[in-house]
Design a protein around this motif. Structure first.
Motif, PDB file in Angstrom:
ATOM      1  N   LEU A  21      16.638   4.260 -14.368  1.00  0.00           N
ATOM      2  CA  LEU A  21      16.135   5.385 -13.608  1.00  0.00           C
ATOM      3  C   LEU A  21      15.238   6.255 -14.469  1.00  0.00           C
ATOM      4  O   LEU A  21      15.581   6.544 -15.626  1.00  0.00           O
ATOM      5  N   PRO A  22      14.100   6.709 -13.948  1.00  0.00           N
ATOM      6  CA  PRO A  22      13.183   7.498 -14.757  1.00  0.00           C
ATOM      7  C   PRO A  22      13.749   8.900 -15.022  1.00  0.00           C
ATOM      8  O   PRO A  22      14.611   9.371 -14.316  1.00  0.00           O
ATOM      9  N   TYR A  32      14.858   5.609  -2.975  1.00  0.00           N
ATOM     10  CA  TYR A  32      14.718   6.206  -4.299  1.00  0.00           C
ATOM     11  C   TYR A  32      13.593   7.237  -4.278  1.00  0.00           C
ATOM     12  O   TYR A  32      12.451   6.921  -3.929  1.00  0.00           O
ATOM     13  N   SER A  33      13.914   8.478  -4.673  1.00  0.00           N
ATOM     14  CA  SER A  33      12.874   9.507  -4.730  1.00  0.00           C
ATOM     15  C   SER A  33      11.883   9.209  -5.849  1.00  0.00           C
ATOM     16  O   SER A  33      10.702   9.536  -5.752  1.00  0.00           O
ATOM     17  N   LYS A  34      12.362   8.585  -6.908  1.00  0.00           N
ATOM     18  CA  LYS A  34      11.508   8.093  -7.986  1.00  0.00           C
ATOM     19  C   LYS A  34      11.861   6.636  -8.230  1.00  0.00           C
ATOM     20  O   LYS A  34      13.041   6.299  -8.396  1.00  0.00           O
ATOM     21  N   ALA A  35      10.851   5.796  -8.220  1.00  0.00           N
ATOM     22  CA  ALA A  35      11.098   4.358  -8.328  1.00  0.00           C
ATOM     23  C   ALA A  35      11.726   3.998  -9.673  1.00  0.00           C
ATOM     24  O   ALA A  35      11.267   4.471 -10.721  1.00  0.00           O
ATOM     25  N   PRO A  36      12.783   3.189  -9.680  1.00  0.00           N
ATOM     26  CA  PRO A  36      13.377   2.740 -10.942  1.00  0.00           C
ATOM     27  C   PRO A  36      12.382   1.915 -11.748  1.00  0.00           C
ATOM     28  O   PRO A  36      11.509   1.249 -11.189  1.00  0.00           O
ATOM     29  N   VAL A  37      12.526   1.962 -13.047  1.00  0.00           N
ATOM     30  CA  VAL A  37      11.733   1.121 -13.929  1.00  0.00           C
ATOM     31  C   VAL A  37      12.411  -0.248 -13.982  1.00  0.00           C
ATOM     32  O   VAL A  37      13.588  -0.358 -14.326  1.00  0.00           O
ATOM     33  N   LYS A  55       0.815  -1.220   0.000  1.00  0.00           N
ATOM     34  CA  LYS A  55       0.000   0.000   0.000  1.00  0.00           C
ATOM     35  C   LYS A  55       0.841   1.259   0.000  1.00  0.00           C
ATOM     36  O   LYS A  55       0.438   2.295  -0.544  1.00  0.00           O
ATOM     37  N   SER A  56       2.030   1.192   0.598  1.00  0.00           N
ATOM     38  CA  SER A  56       2.876   2.378   0.699  1.00  0.00           C
ATOM     39  C   SER A  56       3.426   2.817  -0.648  1.00  0.00           C
ATOM     40  O   SER A  56       3.765   3.983  -0.843  1.00  0.00           O
ATOM     41  N   GLY A  57       3.546   1.879  -1.576  1.00  0.00           N
ATOM     42  CA  GLY A  57       4.114   2.200  -2.879  1.00  0.00           C
ATOM     43  C   GLY A  57       5.612   2.392  -2.865  1.00  0.00           C
ATOM     44  O   GLY A  57       6.212   2.758  -3.882  1.00  0.00           O
TER      45      GLY A  57
END
Length: 215
Positions: A214-215, A196-201, A188-190
């Motif tokens: 990295l996005p 990572y401030s932005k989740a890697p693909v 649920k937290s994602g």
């Protein structure tokens, strides 16, 4: 959260549906697909969900006569079991086969322990995951398995046990999907990757190896 089996095969899919809030994800998916069989080949209901949703198997590891008692003063919420449990056609996996419960079958504890290699099942969902391991399910989906102890007055414990067995499932090549609103494995937290401030693909190459970008 989905982990691929990496074999490009069509997995035998089982949905385990318990009573936690993320059970709503299962219902939403079934409505969207207009069929529960588009969500999973089989649905395994946990405890009270057996009186609520269509399912192929019920896992109820408490002694079944406990639920059929006329007086439920200690836990009035269990009254509803008396409406359907004794009439359930089965299979109802429980400690043993009980008289007065024609659908009840003995949970194959020895077979599950031999398949899993470790006696650690402290809640009904864990027993269901153990059965999936023993029956070599290829794709396991979990809904309503939220274990909100410490968050709600009636929250259940047992999260660590289920997460342990899901790790075993993944290590053995089983594909595991957790409903997006569940607290299980912090879904649920994602934030399944710390820091990572932005989740890697994340993807897999033709050989089944993880690739990240990295996005």
């Amino acid at each position: 959260m989905t982990t691929s089996t990496g074999d490009n095969g069509a997995p035998y899919t089982v949905a385990i549906v318990a009573m936690g809030p993320s059970r709503g994800d299962y219902l939403s998916e079934c409505v969207k697909q207009s069929s529960r069989h588009r969500v999973a080949d089989e649905t395994w209901a946990i405890n009270a969900m057996g009186g609520v949703i269509q399912h192929d198997r019920l896992i109820c590891m408490d002694a079944l006569p406990y639920f059929a008692m006329a007086a439920r003063e200690a836990s009035p919420a269990l009254d509803g079991y008396r409406d359907w449990l004794a009439k359930h056609p089965g299979p109802v996996y429980s400690q043993k086969r009980y008289e007065g419960f024609p659908g009840s079958v003995e949970y194959p504890l020895a077979a599950v322990l031999n398949a899993c290699g470790y006696a650690y099942f402290n809640n009904t969902v864990a027993y269901a995951v153990g059965l999936a391991i023993q029956q070599q399910v290829r794709h396991l989906k979990l809904y309503g398995c939220d274990f909100t102890a410490g968050q709600h007055a009636d929250g259940q414990t047992g999260r660590a046990c289920v997460e342990y067995w899901l790790s075993v499932c993944i290590q053995r090549g089983m594909r595991v999907t957790i409903s997006p609103s569940s607290t299980l494995c912090d879904q649920k937290s994602g934030r399944v990757l710390y820091g990572y401030s932005k989740a890697p693909v994340i993807s897999r190459d033709a050989a089944g190896n993880f690739q990240t970008r990295l996005p």
